[in-house]
Design an enzyme around this catalytic site. Structure first.
Site, PDB file in Angstrom:
ATOM      1  N   THR A 116      -7.757  -1.128   0.656  1.00  0.00           N
ATOM      2  CA  THR A 116      -8.488  -1.080  -0.615  1.00  0.00           C
ATOM      3  C   THR A 116      -9.292  -2.367  -0.810  1.00  0.00           C
ATOM      4  OG1 THR A 116      -6.550   0.068  -1.466  1.00  0.00           O
ATOM      5  CG2 THR A 116      -8.146  -0.627  -3.090  1.00  0.00           C
ATOM      6  N   ASN A 128      -5.178 -10.169  -3.783  1.00  0.00           N
ATOM      7  CA  ASN A 128      -4.842  -9.634  -2.452  1.00  0.00           C
ATOM      8  C   ASN A 128      -4.353  -8.190  -2.616  1.00  0.00           C
ATOM      9  OD1 ASN A 128      -2.571 -10.626  -3.800  1.00  0.00           O
ATOM     10  ND2 ASN A 128      -1.530 -11.343  -1.966  1.00  0.00           N
ATOM     11  N   ALA A 129      -3.849  -7.860  -3.782  1.00  0.00           N
ATOM     12  CA  ALA A 129      -3.409  -6.489  -4.054  1.00  0.00           C
ATOM     13  C   ALA A 129      -4.620  -5.578  -4.202  1.00  0.00           C
ATOM     14  CB  ALA A 129      -2.594  -6.453  -5.347  1.00  0.00           C
ATOM     15  N   GLY A 130      -4.437  -4.324  -3.805  1.00  0.00           N
ATOM     16  CA  GLY A 130      -5.473  -3.313  -4.025  1.00  0.00           C
ATOM     17  C   GLY A 130      -4.752  -2.035  -4.374  1.00  0.00           C
ATOM     18  N   HIS A 131      -4.808  -1.640  -5.631  1.00  0.00           N
ATOM     19  CA  HIS A 131      -4.075  -0.458  -6.084  1.00  0.00           C
ATOM     20  C   HIS A 131      -5.068   0.636  -6.438  1.00  0.00           C
ATOM     21  CE1 HIS A 131      -0.439  -3.196  -7.241  1.00  0.00           C
ATOM     22  NE2 HIS A 131      -0.780  -3.291  -5.979  1.00  0.00           N
ATOM     23  N   VAL A 180       2.462  14.296  -3.425  1.00  0.00           N
ATOM     24  CA  VAL A 180       1.867  15.170  -2.409  1.00  0.00           C
ATOM     25  C   VAL A 180       0.335  15.095  -2.393  1.00  0.00           C
ATOM     26  CG1 VAL A 180       3.824  16.753  -2.274  1.00  0.00           C
ATOM     27  CG2 VAL A 180       2.055  17.144  -4.003  1.00  0.00           C
ATOM     28  N   GLN A 219       2.055  -6.005  -3.361  1.00  0.00           N
ATOM     29  CA  GLN A 219       2.513  -6.146  -1.990  1.00  0.00           C
ATOM     30  C   GLN A 219       3.794  -5.308  -1.773  1.00  0.00           C
ATOM     31  OE1 GLN A 219       1.557  -9.505  -3.597  1.00  0.00           O
ATOM     32  NE2 GLN A 219      -0.380  -8.597  -3.007  1.00  0.00           N
ATOM     33  N   THR A 260       3.148 -12.614   2.699  1.00  0.00           N
ATOM     34  CA  THR A 260       2.302 -13.209   1.680  1.00  0.00           C
ATOM     35  C   THR A 260       3.041 -14.428   1.103  1.00  0.00           C
ATOM     36  OG1 THR A 260       0.896 -12.738  -0.231  1.00  0.00           O
ATOM     37  CG2 THR A 260       3.098 -11.718  -0.240  1.00  0.00           C
ATOM     38  N   ASP A 292       0.809  -1.225   0.000  1.00  0.00           N
ATOM     39  CA  ASP A 292       0.000   0.000   0.000  1.00  0.00           C
ATOM     40  C   ASP A 292       0.842   1.274   0.000  1.00  0.00           C
ATOM     41  OD1 ASP A 292      -2.261  -1.626   0.110  1.00  0.00           O
ATOM     42  OD2 ASP A 292      -2.212  -1.667   2.300  1.00  0.00           O
ATOM     43  N   LYS A 303       1.975   2.164  -5.138  1.00  0.00           N
ATOM     44  CA  LYS A 303       2.512   1.591  -6.383  1.00  0.00           C
ATOM     45  C   LYS A 303       1.575   1.849  -7.563  1.00  0.00           C
ATOM     46  CE  LYS A 303       2.498  -2.377  -4.354  1.00  0.00           C
ATOM     47  NZ  LYS A 303       2.179  -2.010  -2.957  1.00  0.00           N
ATOM     48  N   LYS A 334      -0.567   4.332  -8.030  1.00  0.00           N
ATOM     49  CA  LYS A 334      -0.489   5.713  -8.504  1.00  0.00           C
ATOM     50  C   LYS A 334       0.743   5.898  -9.392  1.00  0.00           C
ATOM     51  CE  LYS A 334       0.574  10.402  -7.528  1.00  0.00           C
ATOM     52  NZ  LYS A 334       0.485  11.661  -6.852  1.00  0.00           N
TER      53      LYS A 334
HETATM   54  P1  GDP Z   1      -0.666   0.396  -3.557  1.00  0.00           P
HETATM   55  O1  GDP Z   1      -1.282  -0.884  -3.088  1.00  0.00           O
HETATM   56  O2  GDP Z   1       0.807   0.439  -3.320  1.00  0.00           O
HETATM   57  O3  GDP Z   1      -1.021   0.731  -4.982  1.00  0.00           O
HETATM   58  O4  GDP Z   1      -1.295   1.548  -2.647  1.00  0.00           O
HETATM   59  P2  GDP Z   1      -2.854   1.707  -2.258  1.00  0.00           P
HETATM   60  O5  GDP Z   1      -3.556   2.245  -3.431  1.00  0.00           O
HETATM   61  O6  GDP Z   1      -3.383   0.481  -1.617  1.00  0.00           O
HETATM   62  O7  GDP Z   1      -2.737   2.778  -1.083  1.00  0.00           O
HETATM   63  C1  GDP Z   1      -2.206   4.038  -1.299  1.00  0.00           C
HETATM   64  C2  GDP Z   1      -3.287   5.070  -0.956  1.00  0.00           C
HETATM   65  O8  GDP Z   1      -2.714   6.353  -0.881  1.00  0.00           O
HETATM   66  C3  GDP Z   1      -4.364   5.179  -2.012  1.00  0.00           C
HETATM   67  O9  GDP Z   1      -5.580   5.490  -1.400  1.00  0.00           O
HETATM   68  C4  GDP Z   1      -3.894   6.345  -2.895  1.00  0.00           C
HETATM   69  O10 GDP Z   1      -4.952   7.012  -3.555  1.00  0.00           O
HETATM   70  C5  GDP Z   1      -3.278   7.229  -1.849  1.00  0.00           C
HETATM   71  N1  GDP Z   1      -2.159   8.070  -2.284  1.00  0.00           N
HETATM   72  C6  GDP Z   1      -1.145   7.782  -3.164  1.00  0.00           C
HETATM   73  N2  GDP Z   1      -0.244   8.774  -3.179  1.00  0.00           N
HETATM   74  C7  GDP Z   1      -0.677   9.702  -2.306  1.00  0.00           C
HETATM   75  C8  GDP Z   1      -0.146  10.949  -1.840  1.00  0.00           C
HETATM   76  O11 GDP Z   1       0.923  11.392  -2.232  1.00  0.00           O
HETATM   77  N3  GDP Z   1      -0.877  11.637  -0.903  1.00  0.00           N
HETATM   78  C9  GDP Z   1      -2.060  11.166  -0.421  1.00  0.00           C
HETATM   79  N4  GDP Z   1      -2.687  11.900   0.480  1.00  0.00           N
HETATM   80  N5  GDP Z   1      -2.585   9.983  -0.815  1.00  0.00           N
HETATM   81  C10 GDP Z   1      -1.900   9.267  -1.737  1.00  0.00           C
HETATM   82  P1  IMO Z   2      -0.791  -4.136  -2.299  1.00  0.00           P
HETATM   83  O1  IMO Z   2      -0.377  -4.650  -3.648  1.00  0.00           O
HETATM   84  C1  IMO Z   2      -0.931  -4.627   2.041  1.00  0.00           C
HETATM   85  C2  IMO Z   2      -0.921  -8.735   3.589  1.00  0.00           C
HETATM   86  C3  IMO Z   2      -2.183  -9.177   4.297  1.00  0.00           C
HETATM   87  C4  IMO Z   2      -1.603 -10.141   5.314  1.00  0.00           C
HETATM   88  C5  IMO Z   2      -0.481 -10.818   4.516  1.00  0.00           C
HETATM   89  C6  IMO Z   2      -0.865 -12.147   3.900  1.00  0.00           C
HETATM   90  O2  IMO Z   2      -2.111  -3.437  -2.300  1.00  0.00           O
HETATM   91  O3  IMO Z   2       0.297  -3.379  -1.659  1.00  0.00           O
HETATM   92  P2  IMO Z   2      -2.379 -12.820   1.818  1.00  0.00           P
HETATM   93  O4  IMO Z   2      -3.827 -12.579   1.550  1.00  0.00           O
HETATM   94  O5  IMO Z   2      -1.457 -12.256   0.781  1.00  0.00           O
HETATM   95  O6  IMO Z   2      -2.071 -14.256   2.116  1.00  0.00           O
HETATM   96  O7  IMO Z   2      -2.091 -12.014   3.200  1.00  0.00           O
HETATM   97  O8  IMO Z   2      -0.124  -9.916   3.493  1.00  0.00           O
HETATM   98  N1  IMO Z   2      -1.113  -8.210   2.207  1.00  0.00           N
HETATM   99  C7  IMO Z   2      -1.078  -6.909   1.892  1.00  0.00           C
HETATM  100  N2  IMO Z   2      -0.941  -5.814   2.675  1.00  0.00           N
HETATM  101  N3  IMO Z   2      -0.996  -4.490   0.697  1.00  0.00           N
HETATM  102  C8  IMO Z   2      -1.096  -5.580  -0.105  1.00  0.00           C
HETATM  103  O9  IMO Z   2      -1.060  -5.492  -1.455  1.00  0.00           O
HETATM  104  C9  IMO Z   2      -1.180  -6.858   0.491  1.00  0.00           C
HETATM  105  N4  IMO Z   2      -1.304  -8.112   0.014  1.00  0.00           N
HETATM  106  C10 IMO Z   2      -1.246  -8.912   1.071  1.00  0.00           C
HETATM  107  O10 IMO Z   2      -2.839  -8.090   4.907  1.00  0.00           O
HETATM  108  O11 IMO Z   2      -1.006  -9.428   6.361  1.00  0.00           O
HETATM  109 MG    MG Z   3      -2.810  -1.552  -1.832  1.00  0.00          MG
END
Ligand code: GDP
Ligand code: IMO
Ligand code: MG
Length: 428
Positions: A297, A38-41, A412, A222, A237, A13, A16, A18
């Site tokens: 996510t 398991n990913a949420g982007h 930012v 992840q 994971t 999280d 990545k 963005k």
């Molecule tokens: P990922 O799994 O690595 O793609 O990240 P996620 O999308 O799960 O979590 C990142 C969160 O931060 C999301 O809600 C994005 O919209 C948000 N985000 C990304 N960059 C920024 C930033 O620079 N500032 C703020 N406030 N939010 C951001």
């Molecule tokens: P992104 O791509 C944050 C964490 C789970 C748990 C552990 C194992 O959005 O960054 P799993 O379902 O993979 O067997 O869970 O890994 N986990 C993540 N945490 N971001 C993720 O993906 C994750 N994918 C798995 O919360 O602790």
């Molecule tokens: Mg994520």
């Protein structure tokens, strides 16, 4: 550089999605190589928020070919659901290739994931409940089905029968309900017609792209600290999110990855169980969680929040070969009087600056903090690095000094446009 890998440097999280979306307009191909839904982007484009789980974050660029490569675990029903959801949000073109070698994640993997977490009780991992671990287990056990099996119905039926003989025995041992082969086949038949034309040997396709010097972006899922081998085992994971795993997960040679952009938050978050030395259990933690909207996510769980851990980042830089850093969510730290960064740990009277392998030792370490001055200004509209408050620039310098890597971009805000570029990467 014609290829660039984007790797999460913490526990996932980091932002990545963005950054991948940001670079995708310059890419010809965007590749996911490991993990599954398991990913949420999260991606914010023109004020509209999208959540991607299986699809690469290049999907919004009509000219980009998006690849779900060999090392992924793919739930075909979840993939169709994701595509349909995006169609409802107005995405019309899905330029998608799916590896015939990618593992197929089916309902019994999800059932086993849930049953096992329940059985583990307090020792649970806190998985996303999407069946990821059980699917990778089947791959290692040489039992599981692959996406290519959808191309041959007779083979699909036979493989599913032998797989289910074992999986239903396992579910029974957990006291869980068995799954029905007919229902799984019915579900697969509903999605098969759409998926089959997209399934191919993506390794051959990507080899050709590399040979032709195409611009290829590898989107990690992840984060490095969740790596099955190098993370906080067993609270990890079941794949390796490290950029060094890309070659084997895509069928490409080592030289295919030209540079690695490590993505880190300006603080730390973690979802699920496991050690987290800099975790905050106070009002500052709550303030960061609310300001950064730190809720999952995929599962909507509140994310655990803590100070930036430079020991973690140094460890990850060394195991991954990070060449550039993208610093995300710097805006969220605005308003704090002071900001702490962890520079190492104390354990048994000793000072260390790396992550100990054993999780019970890691749980006991005491973080050593350096306190830095905060800034009060809202930085979410700043586009030039020089315009950032002095203390924010000082924070960036502190990271660069500790990691000995340049912070090439600073984010930012969640929107595509809220990105400060210090060094142009992935240009012609
Ligand atoms: P990922 O799994 O690595 O793609 O990240 P996620 O999308 O799960 O979590 C990142 C969160 O931060 C999301 O809600 C994005 O919209 C948000 N985000 C990304 N960059 C920024 C930033 O620079 N500032 C703020 N406030 N939010 C951001
Ligand atoms: P992104 O791509 C944050 C964490 C789970 C748990 C552990 C194992 O959005 O960054 P799993 O379902 O993979 O067997 O869970 O890994 N986990 C993540 N945490 N971001 C993720 O993906 C994750 N994918 C798995 O919360 O602790
Ligand atoms: Mg994520």
């Amino acid at each position: 550089m014609s290829t660039l890998a984007i790797e999460g440097m913490q526990w996932g999280d980091e932002g990545k999605g963005k950054l991948t979306d940001y670079f995708a307009s310059r890419a010809e191909v965007v590749v996911r190589s490991q993990g599954g839904n398991n990913a949420g982007h999260s991606i914010v484009r023109d004020g509209k928020r999208y959540a991607l789980r299986l699809l690469p974050s290049g999907i919004f660029n009509e000219n980009v070919i998006n690849v779900l490569a060999d090392g992924m675990v793919i739930n075909p029903m979840a993939l169709i659901e994701e595509i349909n959801g995006l169609k409802e949000q107005g995405v019309t073109k899905f330029n998608l290739l799916i590896s015939n070698r990618a593992s197929m994640l089916l309902p019994y993997h999800i059932a086993i994931d849930h049953a096992r977490e329940k059985m583990l009780g307090n020792a649970k991992i806190g998985t996303t409940g999407r069946g990821i671990g059980p699917c990778y287990e089947d791959k290692a056990a040489r039992l599981g089905l692959r996406m290519g099996d959808l191309l041959d119905l007779k083979q699909l039926d036979e493989r599913l029968s032998s797989e289910l003989a074992i999986k239903n025995a396992e579910l029974k041992a957990y006291g869980a309900e068995p799954v029905s082969k007919e229902e799984i086949m019915k579900g697969l038949m509903e999605v098969r017609d759409y998926l089959v034309p997209h399934i191919t040997d993506t390794s051959l396709f990507l080899q050709k792209c590399i040979k032709e010097n195409k611009k290829v972006l590898f989107e990690g899922a992840q984060g490095a600290m969740l790596c099955l081998t190098h993370g906080t085992y067993p609270y990890v994971t079941s794949s390796s999110p490290l950029a060094t795993a890309i070659p084997v997960n895509t069928g490409l040679p080592l030289t295919a990855v030209n540079a690695v952009l490590g993505v880190m938050k300006a603080y730390t978050t973690r979802v699920g169980e496991g050690p987290f030395p800099t975790e905050l259990h106070d009002e500052i933690g709550d303030q960061i969680r609310e300001k950064g909207h730190e809720y999952g996510t995929v599962t909507k769980r509140p994310r655990r929040v803590g100070w930036l851990d430079l020991a973690v980042l140094k460890y990850v830089k060394n195991i991954s070969g990070i060449t550039h850093v993208g610093l995300m969510l710097l805006d969220v730290l605005g308003g704090l009087d002071e900001i702490k960064v962890c520079t190492g740990y104390k354990i048994n009277g000793e000072t260390i600056d790396y992550m100990p392998c054993d999780v019970s030792t890691y749980t006991k370490v005491e973080p050593i903090y350096k306190t830095l001055p905060g800034w009060k200004e809202d930085i979410s509209n700043i586009l030039n690095y020089e315009d950032l408050p002095e203390n924010a620039k000082n924070y960036v310098r502190e990271i660069e000094k500790a990691l000995e890597v340049n912070v090439s971009m600073v984010s930012v805000g969640p929107d595509h446009s809220q990105t400060i570029i210090r060094e142009e990467l992935f240009r012609d």
